[in-house]
Design an enzyme around this catalytic site. Sequence first.
Site: not given
Lengths: 484, 95
Positions: A76, A151, A175
Amino acid sequence: MSDIINLTLSALINKIKKKELSSQEITNAYIARAEKSKDLNTYITTDFENAIEKAKKFDEKGNFDYKLPGIPIAVKDLFCTNNLKTTAGSKILSNFIPSYESTVTQHLWDEGAILLGKLNCDEFAMGSSNETSFFGNVESPVGKKVVPGGSSGGSASALAAKLTPTTIGTDTGGSIRQPASFTGTVGLKPTYGSCSRYGIVAFASSLDQAGPMTQDVSDAALMLDVISKYDTKDSTSVNFKRGDYFKSLSSNIKGKKIGIPKEYRVDGMAKEIESLWQDGITLLKKLGAKIIDISLPHTKYALPAYYIVAPAEASSNLARYDGVKYGYRSEGENLISMYENTRSEGFGDEVKRRIMIGTYVLSSGYYDAYYLKAQKIRRLIKNDFDEAYKSVDAILTPSTPSSAFKIGDKTDDPVSMYLNDIFTVPVNLSGLPAISIPAGKDKNNYPLGLQLIGKAFEEQNLLDISYSMEKELSFKNNLQDWWI
Amino acid sequence: MSIDLKTIKHIAKLSRISIDDKKAKELEKDLNSIFEFIEALNKVDTKKVDPLTSIVETSLKLRGDEVKTKNIREQILKNSPDENKDFFVVPKVVE
């Protein structure tokens, strides 16, 4: 090549150790697939040339005793990577090149892993559908124009589409778990204090936690072994005795007591979610677990409390983006207007909303009514769990109140978007570990996940329960590669 | 309780985010719907509850105040939006 990308992380490691596959073969296979999968928009930054170079070096003189020997991994874009652009999905960091490495990613490289690149995410990890990223929406491989969740949406999409054998995300309110649930993958949020927050772009410091996103539960255990370590660079890192998670995995859960909280049976929850949950309960009984009805009475206050605590911490954390030392700058006629223009142009709408909420609840005259009140509610939510854990070992709930939705479906109404995290947020407020495992599909063939919540620092227990369930569930995504 | 346009502009000022009237009106709508949702907390009696400020409720560890990384001026300045090699440069603040 199609064989390589269909292997789990543990299977790849075995093949590499037995010299049946080289790091170059594996790295090239994932890169080739990523090149064909650009429509999903999972990557913000690729580092493929370096990855190939590192794989070559590994094949020449790599250490095969490493836990992730020559394994390519994309992460990420919230983890700072030395000399590689780190954007947090924001325009304000769109040119930021860190001169240091996050502790968690450093652990991956120290165990022989190779960085493939940085994956898309909601801006500053604020979002539940990966629609707030400055770098555009991510599509989920489970269906056209379907959100991957957020997310960690780019991470979930890349993992499910087999563009990386495993990945790491961050979880502030769900997330990791919500996108895992939306994409038919496994997502583990470890106990707060397990994985170092050093070098992770901060959102809400008392809630943020990094964790693995994987194809199956054993891979999650393996990754947790690598990234869960005490770190003096993070003042909230906890020095507890960590397990040997992968080696200790056991599918014997006879006699374990699993709590079913009645408050998670929320109004308007899809029928298929209710039956997924029931099937999970039946399965656990079959596996020898004891099911106990429990109550977590303050559950309904978790989301409102979260939307005070998280924005308050965010407004403070994001004060550093002022156009002075790094990141995007817009000119102004004086210092204040330079700040204001920089932040107005550099942040997207959702981030601005949350900064404004946070600023308001912390401002003079409102602090007690909102921020202090939310912290007290947070205590009550944690007390609920403490009370429940007197009689159970873990708690089973659905991961999300619905399956994945279409891009654009919820962007006009922030509150309806926030409701996605109704089952995941209480866990962050209480600092507990939780895992989402794929457990079924809805009528559109989109994946559905079940969440297991554990006691603090008892990740092994969570992994064992989900490992035993996974064996029986034998979930398969069966993606048709429509995006290639 | 509702948040009016004047308050929205005040919060924007405190947040150092410039907003025009159109944006302020959008934010007024969004923030009011979010706060309506948050108001649910008022139903809970918390008079006797201690706030939870951190999940890791231990005192912070002390460490020696030592320099561990030296000579990193170039690294620190390399992301500066201004090209100056010795300082971070901002618009003039003293007349």
